[in-house]
Design a protein around this motif. Structure first.
Motif, PDB file in Angstrom:
ATOM      1  N   LYS A 120      -0.914   1.354  15.512  1.00 12.17           N
ATOM      2  CA  LYS A 120       0.008   0.637  14.510  1.00 12.17           C
ATOM      3  C   LYS A 120      -0.014   1.428  13.392  1.00 12.17           C
ATOM      4  O   LYS A 120      -0.983   2.022  12.906  1.00 12.17           O
ATOM      5  N   ILE A 121       0.830   1.121  12.248  1.00 13.62           N
ATOM      6  CA  ILE A 121       0.675   1.661  10.850  1.00 13.62           C
ATOM      7  C   ILE A 121      -0.754   0.908  10.211  1.00 13.62           C
ATOM      8  O   ILE A 121      -1.394   1.690   9.635  1.00 13.62           O
ATOM      9  N   ALA A 122      -0.788  -0.449  10.781  1.00 15.35           N
ATOM     10  CA  ALA A 122      -1.906  -0.956  10.003  1.00 15.35           C
ATOM     11  C   ALA A 122      -3.308  -0.366  10.584  1.00 15.35           C
ATOM     12  O   ALA A 122      -4.208  -0.746  10.060  1.00 15.35           O
ATOM     13  N   ASP A 123      -3.096   0.421  11.756  1.00 15.22           N
ATOM     14  CA  ASP A 123      -4.343   1.105  12.286  1.00 15.22           C
ATOM     15  C   ASP A 123      -4.939   2.607  11.410  1.00 15.22           C
ATOM     16  O   ASP A 123      -5.939   2.704  11.603  1.00 15.22           O
ATOM     17  N   ILE A 124      -4.032   2.795  10.546  1.00 19.67           N
ATOM     18  CA  ILE A 124      -4.359   3.810   9.699  1.00 19.67           C
ATOM     19  C   ILE A 124      -4.964   3.334   8.304  1.00 19.67           C
ATOM     20  O   ILE A 124      -4.051   2.512   7.611  1.00 19.67           O
ATOM     21  N   ASP A 125      -6.040   3.707   7.915  1.00 19.31           N
ATOM     22  CA  ASP A 125      -6.649   3.221   6.672  1.00 19.31           C
ATOM     23  C   ASP A 125      -5.883   3.781   5.498  1.00 19.31           C
ATOM     24  O   ASP A 125      -5.596   2.968   4.402  1.00 19.31           O
ATOM     25  N   ASN A 176       6.268   7.739  -1.263  1.00 18.40           N
ATOM     26  CA  ASN A 176       6.023   8.230   0.514  1.00 18.40           C
ATOM     27  C   ASN A 176       5.153   6.718   0.735  1.00 18.40           C
ATOM     28  O   ASN A 176       5.507   6.379   1.894  1.00 18.40           O
ATOM     29  N   PHE A 177       4.309   6.192   0.198  1.00 15.00           N
ATOM     30  CA  PHE A 177       3.361   5.153   0.583  1.00 15.00           C
ATOM     31  C   PHE A 177       4.302   4.039   0.721  1.00 15.00           C
ATOM     32  O   PHE A 177       4.382   3.140   1.735  1.00 15.00           O
ATOM     33  N   LYS A 178       5.328   3.744  -0.056  1.00 11.02           N
ATOM     34  CA  LYS A 178       6.483   2.706  -0.131  1.00 11.02           C
ATOM     35  C   LYS A 178       7.357   2.962   0.973  1.00 11.02           C
ATOM     36  O   LYS A 178       7.503   2.185   1.961  1.00 11.02           O
ATOM     37  N   MET A 179       7.450   4.184   1.512  1.00 19.91           N
ATOM     38  CA  MET A 179       8.416   4.437   2.571  1.00 19.91           C
ATOM     39  C   MET A 179       7.622   4.401   3.960  1.00 19.91           C
ATOM     40  O   MET A 179       8.227   3.532   4.873  1.00 19.91           O
ATOM     41  N   GLN A 199       4.551  -8.141   1.603  1.00 15.74           N
ATOM     42  CA  GLN A 199       3.286  -7.545   1.744  1.00 15.74           C
ATOM     43  C   GLN A 199       3.524  -6.113   1.175  1.00 15.74           C
ATOM     44  O   GLN A 199       2.380  -5.616   0.954  1.00 15.74           O
ATOM     45  N   LEU A 200       4.721  -5.652   0.897  1.00 12.52           N
ATOM     46  CA  LEU A 200       4.486  -4.147   0.604  1.00 12.52           C
ATOM     47  C   LEU A 200       3.818  -3.722  -0.459  1.00 12.52           C
ATOM     48  O   LEU A 200       3.139  -2.640  -0.408  1.00 12.52           O
ATOM     49  N   PRO A 201       3.730  -4.578  -1.540  1.00 10.34           N
ATOM     50  CA  PRO A 201       2.832  -3.937  -2.665  1.00 10.34           C
ATOM     51  C   PRO A 201       1.329  -3.805  -2.270  1.00 10.34           C
ATOM     52  O   PRO A 201       0.640  -2.983  -2.494  1.00 10.34           O
ATOM     53  N   SER A 202       0.948  -4.828  -1.472  1.00  9.04           N
ATOM     54  CA  SER A 202      -0.491  -4.747  -1.168  1.00  9.04           C
ATOM     55  C   SER A 202      -0.710  -3.685  -0.028  1.00  9.04           C
ATOM     56  O   SER A 202      -1.760  -2.889   0.087  1.00  9.04           O
ATOM     57  N   VAL A 203       0.389  -3.297   0.788  1.00  8.23           N
ATOM     58  CA  VAL A 203       0.142  -2.304   1.951  1.00  8.23           C
ATOM     59  C   VAL A 203       0.033  -0.950   1.209  1.00  8.23           C
ATOM     60  O   VAL A 203      -0.702  -0.188   1.419  1.00  8.23           O
ATOM     61  N   VAL A 204       0.762  -0.863  -0.003  1.00  8.95           N
ATOM     62  CA  VAL A 204       1.172   0.508  -0.554  1.00  8.95           C
ATOM     63  C   VAL A 204      -0.513   0.763  -1.358  1.00  8.95           C
ATOM     64  O   VAL A 204      -0.807   1.917  -1.302  1.00  8.95           O
ATOM     65  N   GLU A 205      -0.828  -0.453  -1.993  1.00 10.56           N
ATOM     66  CA  GLU A 205      -2.298  -0.115  -2.623  1.00 10.56           C
ATOM     67  C   GLU A 205      -3.281   0.127  -1.583  1.00 10.56           C
ATOM     68  O   GLU A 205      -4.102   0.867  -1.905  1.00 10.56           O
ATOM     69  N   ARG A 206      -3.355  -0.403  -0.339  1.00 12.56           N
ATOM     70  CA  ARG A 206      -4.393  -0.169   0.752  1.00 12.56           C
ATOM     71  C   ARG A 206      -4.226   1.139   1.122  1.00 12.56           C
ATOM     72  O   ARG A 206      -5.425   1.867   1.466  1.00 12.56           O
ATOM     73  N   ILE A 207      -2.935   1.673   1.501  1.00  9.66           N
ATOM     74  CA  ILE A 207      -2.998   2.902   2.330  1.00  9.66           C
ATOM     75  C   ILE A 207      -2.731   4.117   1.269  1.00  9.66           C
ATOM     76  O   ILE A 207      -3.072   5.251   1.648  1.00  9.66           O
TER      77      ILE A 207
END
Lengths: 101, 852
Positions: free
Chosen positions: B365-370, B394-397, B412-420
């Motif tokens: 999953k996308i979540a499996d990529i750090d 790109n991270f937002k996309m 959760q988008l902002p926290s995902v963008v920050e993480r990846i």
């Protein structure tokens, strides 16, 4: 706006006139989209391309403004993701400014 | 099969102020159309000194002296916040000045096309020979050949169509044309090609200096810049690669050039990985030099907005791909994304093709990529030019793609963008920012165990070549090397389970918890344990937090973003309906026993709670690998009634296996003996009794202050509960913490939330709701009508002291008064949770309603 695109729009306008021609933008950012809208309306403000000093008087719309004109499934497939990513309101507002002028 | 590895990465930056003014396409175009332009006159006033370019934080990130994420902490504009102790030499590379470049161009020029004024060149020779590794370049002898003076250079420029070379706006040399009328060999084209060759050779030397690779070990070189070398009969004939290898003494290497605009480097890396994995070559280097044409590309906007000319850096890199050494990160050649000719050009079609499709094919999953690295252009350069923040877009996309795929909530988008993601830090040199600048940092983070997987993405705009309107993109996944021992396992596609441990709030020192976490990680190579609330331990990665509450918040965020699969905490406010299933080692025969439940409230009515606890216990045992767990009910008030309902469910088709008491009278109702012997797999009890039992079983020899045995109070289980959070107590010692982490990992791997949902669905299909409704009258509440909930808010304040049977009524009272609230279970009993701003009003309302 890309010089090649300025030329293409100028050619299309020469061929079909500006009555039934609109420009659909897909820019990712408000300022650049506004610049493109300005270029096709009143001429290239940077005086770099074929539309320098050439006011075509064309109306430009950003794709986000045409949401209701398109099949929702197609819109979702083509634009749905970017709608989440980009600053839609700022882009719409900026492009609209140049149509109002 | 073994994967190839990312064995080394090196980088170089070379300043090019005069190159920007004379060879950069923006300035050159202006000079062509408007030679007396104000812009050209003004541009040098916007040049940075070499020292300022070295101190520029993004440049320091590019050569490895700071992590790109450190840029988040440095205030913008970065050009006003240079690093005080910045050095030209970095962990992965170096920064050189423009005069060095001219010297290198002359050194690498095989055809005596570069002329440099002797007075400029003389002091340079020593400077160049003193650069690390360069004294080995045989070609440095070229610096002594073919001397020129200013008169000869001027004559070449004015009469012979030579390309002038300036330093500090003084003419100091030129590049001659190589043919009278061949457009592919004009002085301008040759200058660009020599810049690319010189800067790439310099980057290759950095790789040889800083990594284990020796020049003669290189088998193959792939050059992936955006230049073309050839003559009029083969304009892009090549071969930059071999010409660069020759400079650095790679006598055993062959090579070739790969092109795909900015996507070139990612293509070249996939090719290199394939060449190594197939066994054709052992050591392949992918490299590219800088593009003089792109210097000052957006300088018109930078000048207009009063910024320095930030595009003054040529970028270059060299990446070493080799065979598996059991240490270096793997290139997952089975997770390669490509934009196909038929993929379509809309941003989401592109992201689907290069991000989602390869992950789907690999079951990831996308979540499996750090972390992701795509188009790492420095936003400080692109934003003033109206191109926005490219990496963040790109991270937002990627995050938005995750939302469309149902992996994340939109909120959760902002926290995902920050993480990846990370801030862009590469110069806008087309192919240079395209994914590869992160590889050095990526390698180091993986070696340190900080990240497990990263996706490197290259994208290219093919329309610029006027042959096609197709887009291009390619991606690959880099993964931490599991080491030789675990390699076989990892290659079977096993993924690591990530469990977070909150280390703050214990009665024991933090080191006791860290010790437990390290025990769990050492016992299971498929486990990644993240410490929340402290820094890295020698073995584990840590995430700092100010206090226990902040640590819990961090844990929640990490679970929500998919960074963690499960977590272990000393306290968590589960909602009503969720209760924990603990696990102990029973003393008689050392059997493990699930105690359902130990904290939380599954239902406000006692018998209904016991029935629900049984179902939760079954789900939990199944998740940990017991396909048909046996169930017994501890002999407590309500046990007989609960047994009747469970037997009715079994008759109606819900699969349940009753245990048989070890006492003579048998039956599924369990006594003290059965507890001590661990007769059933799942012991059903009410939560207060279960809580006491856990304490007794885990701390009977320590007086309660140190829990030494068992796996803690267990994961929260509920019909609709989606997380895996295991509870330990403040007295839990290292062995219990280790057990709790392993228990949490089992629950996550076993898919506990889904199993619980399936168990409850099966029980409902067997008439659970009707059977529970048939129980004694509902709890004595006061509220008669059901009130609609006000808009949902984040609830972060707990109100304690309300009786459990009245908790729902209390929530209804608050809702009726427009206060959003949720019922939950705190560590001392039931709680009503409200938003901070509603806290005082809620307290007042509850007091008036006599709930408090």
């Amino acid at each position: 706006m890309d010089l090649g695109n300025q030329q293409r729009i100028k050619d299309l306008c020469d061929q079909y006139g500006n009555e039934d021609l609109i420009v659909v933008l897909g820019g990712a950012e408000a300022e650049a989209s506004g610049l493109a809208a300005e270029t096709v309306a009143t001429g290239d403000p940077t005086f770099a391309g074929p539309l320098a000093g050439v006011p075509l008087g064309l109306k430009a719309y950003h794709m986000f403004e045409l949401k209701d004109e398109v099949d929702p499934a197609v819109y979702d497939e083509q634009v749905g993701m970017m709608e989440m990513v980009l600053d839609v309101d700022a882009i719409k507002a900026e492009v609209e400014t140049y149509r109002a002028q | 099969m073994s994967y190839p590895v990312l064995k080394g990465a090196a980088y170089a930056l070379i300043q090019g102020n005069d190159l920007a003014l004379y060879q950069g396409s923006t300035a050159a175009g202006e000079r062509y159309t408007n030679p007396d332009s104000e812009f050209l006159k003004e541009l040098p006033a916007h040049w940075r000194s070499f020292e300022a370019a070295v101190a520029y934080p993004p440049n320091q990130a590019y050569i490895g002296n700071i992590h790109p994420r450190a840029l988040r902490e440095i205030p913008r504009p970065w050009y006003e916040n240079g690093l005080p102790d910045a050095k030209t030499e970095g962990k992965y590379g170096t920064i050189a000045s423009e005069d060095i470049l001219y010297g290198l161009m002359k050194a690498v020029d095989t055809f005596d096309l570069v002329l440099l004024d002797e007075t400029f060149l003389a002091p340079l020779k020593e400077k160049i020979a003193a650069l690390p590794g360069l004294s080995q370049w045989k070609c440095l002898e070229k610096l002594d050949k073919n001397p020129a003076d200013l008169a000869a250079i001027t004559e070449q420029v004015e009469q012979q169509h030579a390309e002038p070379l300036y330093f500090a706006q003084q003419l100091i040399g030129c590049v001659k044309r190589a043919h009278e009328y061949d457009a592919a060999l004009t002085a301008h084209v040759l200058t660009e090609n020599l810049v690319a060759k010189a800067s790439a050779s310099f980057a290759l030397q950095q790789l040889l200096n800083k990594c284990e690779l020796k020049a003669e070990q290189v088998d193959y070189i792939i050059e992936c810049s955006e230049e073309a070398c050839g003559d009029m009969n083969q304009r892009g004939g090549g071969n930059f690669a071999k010409s660069i290898g020759e400079i650095c003494g790679c006598i055993n290497a062959s090579g070739s050039d790969t092109r795909s605009f900015c996507a070139g480097p990612a293509h070249a890396l996939v090719e290199a990985a394939a060449l190594v994995q197939s066994g054709i070559y052992e050591n392949v280097v992918v490299l590219a030099g800088g593009a003089s044409a792109k210097l000052g590309l957006n300088s018109r906007d930078h000048v207009k907005k009063g910024l320095p000319m930030l595009e003054d850096m040529l970028g270059a890199f060299a990446i070493h791909i080799s065979v598996d050494d059991g240490v270096s990160p793997l290139i997952r050649t089975d997770v390669v994304g490509r934009h196909k000719i038929g993929s379509g050009a809309s941003p989401q079609a592109v992201m689907q093709a290069i991000v989602a499709a390869p992950l789907d094919a690999a079951g990831l999953k996308i979540a499996d990529i750090d972390m992701f690295s795509a188009e790492m252009q420095n936003p400080e350069i692109t934003e003033p030019a109206g191109a926005g923040d490219v990496p963040t877009a790109n991270f937002k996309m990627i995050g938005a793609l995750g939302v469309m795929r149902g992996e994340f909530e939109r909120s959760q988008l902002p926290s995902v963008v920050e993480r990846i993601g990370m801030p862009g830090f590469a110069p806008t040199q087309g192919h240079i920012p395209s994914g590869v600048p992160f590889l050095g940092h990526c390698r180091e983070m993986m070696l340190a165990g900080e990240i497990h997987r990263a996706m490197i993405i290259g994208k290219g705009s093919l329309f610029l070549g006027r042959l096609t309107n197709l887009f291009d993109g390619i991606s690959f996944v880099v993964e931490a090397n599991p080491g030789k021992k675990a390699a076989a396992e990892s290659l079977d596609g096993l993924t690591k389970t990530r469990v977070g441990l909150v280390v703050l709030g214990s009665e024991h020192p933090v080191c006791e918890l860290v010790h437990g976490a390290e025990q769990a990680a050492a016992a299971d190579p498929r486990l990644d344990v993240v410490l929340i609330g402290c820094g890295d331990s020698g073995m584990l990665h840590g995430v700092e937090a100010a206090d226990a509450d902040a640590a819990l918040k961090k844990m929640d965020e990490m679970l929500a973003s998919g960074e963690l699969d499960a977590a272990v905490a000393m306290h968590y406010a589960f909602p009503l309906g969720v209760s924990t299933v603990g696990r102990v080692v029973t003393p008689a025969f050392g059997r493990k026993l699930y105690i359902a439940n130990t904290t939380g409230t599954s239902a406000t009515e006692r018998t209904a709670a016991l029935v629900r606890n049984a179902i939760s216990g079954i789900a939990c045992a199944k998740a940990s690998g017991h396909p048909q767990p046996t169930v017994g009910l501890l002999n407590l008030d309500g046990a007989r009634q609960a047994e009747r309902i469970l037997r009715q469910l079994a008759e109606n088709g819900y699969e349940i296996h009753f245990a048989e008491s070890s006492r003579a009278d048998g039956g599924a109702v369990m006594r003290g003996n059965d507890l001590l012997r661990g007769v059933p797999d799942v012991m059903v009890t009410d939560s207060l009794t279960g809580n006491v039992l856990i304490k007794l079983f885990s701390a009977y020899s320590s007086g309660g202050s140190y829990e030494a045995l068992g796996d803690g109070y267990g994961p929260g289980v509920g019909e609709k509960y989606g997380k895996v959070i295991n509870i330990i107590s403040r007295a839990s010692g290292a062995p219990v913490i280790s057990g709790a982490i392993a228990f949490a990992a089992e629950a996550a791997r076993g898919g506990l939330p889904k199993l619980a949902a399936a168990e409850f669905a099966a029980a409902k299909a067997a008439g659970l709701d009707a059977l529970l409704d048939s129980l004694a009258a509902k709890p004595q509440g006061t509220a008669q009508e059901t009130v609609a909930a006000p808009p949902e808010k984040v609830v972060d304040e707990e109100i304690t002291g309300i009786e459990v049977f009245a908790i729902e009524d209390a929530v209804q009272l608050l809702w009726k008064n427009g206060v959003y609230a949720a019922a939950g279970m705190g560590c001392t009993g039931p709680v009503v949770m409200v938003a901070r701003e509603d806290h005082q009003r809620a307290l007042q309302l509850l007091k008036e309603g006599e709930y408090l």
